[in-house]
Motif scaffolding. Structure first.
Motif, PDB file in Angstrom:
ATOM      1  N   LEU A 171       0.868  -1.252  -0.040  1.00 27.87           N
ATOM      2  CA  LEU A 171      -0.057   0.069  -0.108  1.00 27.87           C
ATOM      3  C   LEU A 171       0.713   1.197  -0.055  1.00 27.87           C
ATOM      4  O   LEU A 171       0.694   2.205  -0.698  1.00 27.87           O
ATOM      5  CB  LEU A 171      -0.862  -0.162   1.201  1.00 27.87           C
ATOM      6  CG  LEU A 171      -1.944  -1.219   1.178  1.00 27.87           C
ATOM      7  CD1 LEU A 171      -2.765  -0.978   2.651  1.00 27.87           C
ATOM      8  CD2 LEU A 171      -2.916  -1.101   0.195  1.00 27.87           C
ATOM      9  N   TYR A 174       2.250   1.944  -3.442  1.00 29.86           N
ATOM     10  CA  TYR A 174       1.062   2.519  -4.100  1.00 29.86           C
ATOM     11  C   TYR A 174       0.804   3.966  -4.021  1.00 29.86           C
ATOM     12  O   TYR A 174       0.544   4.881  -4.878  1.00 29.86           O
ATOM     13  CB  TYR A 174      -0.282   2.149  -4.099  1.00 29.86           C
ATOM     14  CG  TYR A 174      -0.456   0.526  -4.519  1.00 29.86           C
ATOM     15  CD1 TYR A 174       0.195   0.009  -5.522  1.00 29.86           C
ATOM     16  CD2 TYR A 174      -1.618  -0.350  -3.990  1.00 29.86           C
ATOM     17  CE1 TYR A 174       0.201  -1.176  -6.080  1.00 29.86           C
ATOM     18  CE2 TYR A 174      -1.489  -1.538  -4.367  1.00 29.86           C
ATOM     19  CZ  TYR A 174      -0.634  -2.153  -5.303  1.00 29.86           C
ATOM     20  OH  TYR A 174      -0.893  -3.405  -5.977  1.00 29.86           O
ATOM     21  N   VAL A 236       2.054   0.832 -12.071  1.00 31.06           N
ATOM     22  CA  VAL A 236       0.849   1.166 -11.357  1.00 31.06           C
ATOM     23  C   VAL A 236       0.731   2.847 -11.545  1.00 31.06           C
ATOM     24  O   VAL A 236      -0.418   3.316 -11.469  1.00 31.06           O
ATOM     25  CB  VAL A 236       1.105   1.157  -9.742  1.00 31.06           C
ATOM     26  CG1 VAL A 236       0.134   1.748  -8.917  1.00 31.06           C
ATOM     27  CG2 VAL A 236       1.078  -0.441  -9.469  1.00 31.06           C
ATOM     28  N   GLN A 313      -2.700  -4.789  -8.122  1.00 30.27           N
ATOM     29  CA  GLN A 313      -3.467  -3.964  -9.043  1.00 30.27           C
ATOM     30  C   GLN A 313      -3.480  -4.651 -10.436  1.00 30.27           C
ATOM     31  O   GLN A 313      -4.574  -4.476 -11.188  1.00 30.27           O
ATOM     32  CB  GLN A 313      -2.928  -2.538  -9.207  1.00 30.27           C
ATOM     33  CG  GLN A 313      -3.305  -1.782  -7.926  1.00 30.27           C
ATOM     34  CD  GLN A 313      -2.957  -0.341  -8.301  1.00 30.27           C
ATOM     35  OE1 GLN A 313      -3.188   0.079  -9.399  1.00 30.27           O
ATOM     36  NE2 GLN A 313      -2.858   0.543  -7.266  1.00 30.27           N
ATOM     37  N   PHE A 355      -5.345   3.502 -12.107  1.00 25.67           N
ATOM     38  CA  PHE A 355      -6.672   3.106 -11.164  1.00 25.67           C
ATOM     39  C   PHE A 355      -6.821   3.822 -10.077  1.00 25.67           C
ATOM     40  O   PHE A 355      -5.659   4.043  -9.405  1.00 25.67           O
ATOM     41  CB  PHE A 355      -6.370   1.774 -10.746  1.00 25.67           C
ATOM     42  CG  PHE A 355      -6.275   0.522 -11.682  1.00 25.67           C
ATOM     43  CD1 PHE A 355      -7.360   0.514 -12.889  1.00 25.67           C
ATOM     44  CD2 PHE A 355      -5.417  -0.145 -12.017  1.00 25.67           C
ATOM     45  CE1 PHE A 355      -7.464  -0.281 -13.996  1.00 25.67           C
ATOM     46  CE2 PHE A 355      -5.660  -1.403 -12.964  1.00 25.67           C
ATOM     47  CZ  PHE A 355      -6.326  -1.294 -14.134  1.00 25.67           C
ATOM     48  N   TRP A 357      -7.097   3.629  -6.699  1.00 27.40           N
ATOM     49  CA  TRP A 357      -6.878   2.745  -5.596  1.00 27.40           C
ATOM     50  C   TRP A 357      -7.017   3.711  -4.044  1.00 27.40           C
ATOM     51  O   TRP A 357      -6.463   4.650  -4.022  1.00 27.40           O
ATOM     52  CB  TRP A 357      -5.416   2.409  -5.590  1.00 27.40           C
ATOM     53  CG  TRP A 357      -5.177   1.210  -4.614  1.00 27.40           C
ATOM     54  CD1 TRP A 357      -4.941   1.487  -3.157  1.00 27.40           C
ATOM     55  CD2 TRP A 357      -5.390  -0.099  -4.765  1.00 27.40           C
ATOM     56  NE1 TRP A 357      -4.723   0.170  -2.860  1.00 27.40           N
ATOM     57  CE2 TRP A 357      -5.240  -0.756  -3.508  1.00 27.40           C
ATOM     58  CE3 TRP A 357      -5.911  -1.005  -5.650  1.00 27.40           C
ATOM     59  CZ2 TRP A 357      -5.230  -2.164  -3.055  1.00 27.40           C
ATOM     60  CZ3 TRP A 357      -6.146  -2.079  -5.390  1.00 27.40           C
ATOM     61  CH2 TRP A 357      -5.578  -2.861  -4.207  1.00 27.40           C
ATOM     62  N   LYS A 358      -8.126   3.263  -3.515  1.00 26.93           N
ATOM     63  CA  LYS A 358      -8.701   3.915  -2.365  1.00 26.93           C
ATOM     64  C   LYS A 358      -8.206   3.278  -1.099  1.00 26.93           C
ATOM     65  O   LYS A 358      -8.721   3.736  -0.019  1.00 26.93           O
ATOM     66  CB  LYS A 358     -10.150   4.500  -2.442  1.00 26.93           C
ATOM     67  CG  LYS A 358     -10.346   5.162  -3.728  1.00 26.93           C
ATOM     68  CD  LYS A 358     -11.923   5.433  -3.823  1.00 26.93           C
ATOM     69  CE  LYS A 358     -12.061   6.361  -4.907  1.00 26.93           C
ATOM     70  NZ  LYS A 358     -13.637   6.734  -4.953  1.00 26.93           N
TER      71      LYS A 358
END
Length: 388
Positions: A171, A174, A236, A313, A355, A357-358
């Protein structure tokens, strides 16, 4: 005896729109459609006799619904509550049926994996809880409490002790952070994996394009043209994909993908390129990490936790491929599959955005806290059952 004058009808814009949908909607019940037409005719100033002739309804029926709308508006077009016949089953029988649906069939001695409404109806009658009962009645009872015993969802507990630490590393990458330090402009994050067994299914009859009121038609019968593995590396933050097709998965096919990516710019001269992978056999453990670094010193392998491929991802990209390229599967041979996948990569890279990503480390902490509470509750229930 004088006939009462027809009630005048004046519609607001919202009422007129709602009545038009009722009168001409394909899914509207016939009785509601006719009532709406009566009101629309009346709003145009037409008399009851003329409305009866044009709609084919009895004059008294037209007079009734015209008057009901004049008094109560749209609510007046619905049926009034009727007492109806007494219920055939008691509230206790309904409760016992729901209680049975909330038990696993194996606990009751039934040789079933899941309950269905017909099975529940038969079991209720066999146990003497009710008399003969239809499956639709059981389904209506269960619907009141949103019970669907014929459905199931799988789940898994997190058992690896270092789950949070491994998930946090992914994470953080990301979020362009590594060990608390922001990544530089010459550092990249790659999410990689394999999509196995993409088959070439040659349909025995040509696929028909969609037409008016007709979906695309794909013949069910097909010939098998083999299968291949699709390996993809997804950047990513740049939202670019590099992929290749291989006969099968394994260490060599995966390293071929790595070489394909790392031999190109900007990755060849990058300071570091982080490769996020799951624990598949092609890239599992420290041996795989060492093999990657030995081949490309600026590459760093980062594993997702066990049973957490959802953190990778590239799986999102694979879902896009499944929807837009593979389904429905109609390829003459594996060469056509490979050509289609490579062409889609070019199309995707031309317009793709990263994307959104949350799922962050805060969300991860909340998830683990909920699981801990759930585990503690289960343990307390088990202890209470043992001591009871």
């Amino acid at each position: 005896m004088p006939v009462a004058a027809a009630r005048p009808i004046v519609l607001r814009a919202a009422e007129r729109e709602r009545l038009k949908k009722m009168a001409y909607g394909h899914k509207t019940e016939h009785r509601l459609r006719m009532r709406a037409q009566v009101v629309l005719h009346a709003a145009r100033g037409r008399g009851n006799a003329r409305i009866a002739r044009e709609t084919g309804l009895h004059l008294d029926t037209v007079r009734c619904w015209r008057g009901r709308f004049a008094e109560h508006g749209l609510a007046g077009l619905t049926d009034r509550e009727r007492s109806g016949r007494p219920p055939s089953f008691t509230a206790l029988q309904v409760a016992e049926a729901k209680a049975l649906a909330c038990r696993l069939p194996a606990e009751t001695g039934a040789p079933l994996a899941r309950w269905s409404c017909p099975e529940l109806a038969a079991e209720l009658a066999a146990r003497g809880i009710t008399g003969p009962i239809s499956a639709s009645t059981v389904r209506r009872w269960l619907k009141d409490d949103a019970l669907k015993p014929w459905q199931h969802h799988s789940w898994i507990f997190i058992t690896v002790p270092d789950f949070r630490a491994k998930a946090e590393r992914v994470l953080d990458l990301y979020a362009r952070t590594w060990q608390g330090v922001p990544l530089g402009e010459d550092e990249y994050v790659i999410s990689a994996d394999e999509k196995t067994s993409i088959q070439a299914r040659c349909r025995c009859h040509p696929t028909l394009a969609p037409g008016q009121a007709r979906a695309m038609r794909v013949n069910h019968t097909y010939g098998r043209g083999g299968a291949l593995a699709y390996l993809a590396a997804y950047d990513v933050h740049q939202a670019t994909v590099s992929g290749r097709c291989e006969p099968t998965t394994g260490i060599d096919p995966f390293m071929n993908l790595v070489a394909q990516v790392m031999s190109r710019e900007p990755y060849a001269s990058a300071k570091r390129v982080f490769w996020i992978v799951d624990n598949g056999s092609s890239h599992r453990g420290q041996k795989a990490a060492g093999r990657l670094t030995k081949a490309f010193p600026n590459a760093v392998m980062v594993h997702t936790p066990v049973h957490a491929s959802w953190l990778n991802q590239v799986e999102i990209y694979f879902s896009v491929v499944q929807r837009k390229v593979v389904t429905p599967n109609d390829f003459t041979d594996l060469a056509q599959v490979g050509d289609r996948l490579r062409a889609f990569e070019d199309r995707y890279n031309a317009t793709a955005q990263p994307f959104q990503w949350k799922f962050t480390t805060s969300d991860l902490d909340d998830l683990l806290a909920r699981l801990d509470r759930h585990t503690a509750d289960r343990q307390e229930q088990s202890s209470a059952a043992l001591t009871a």
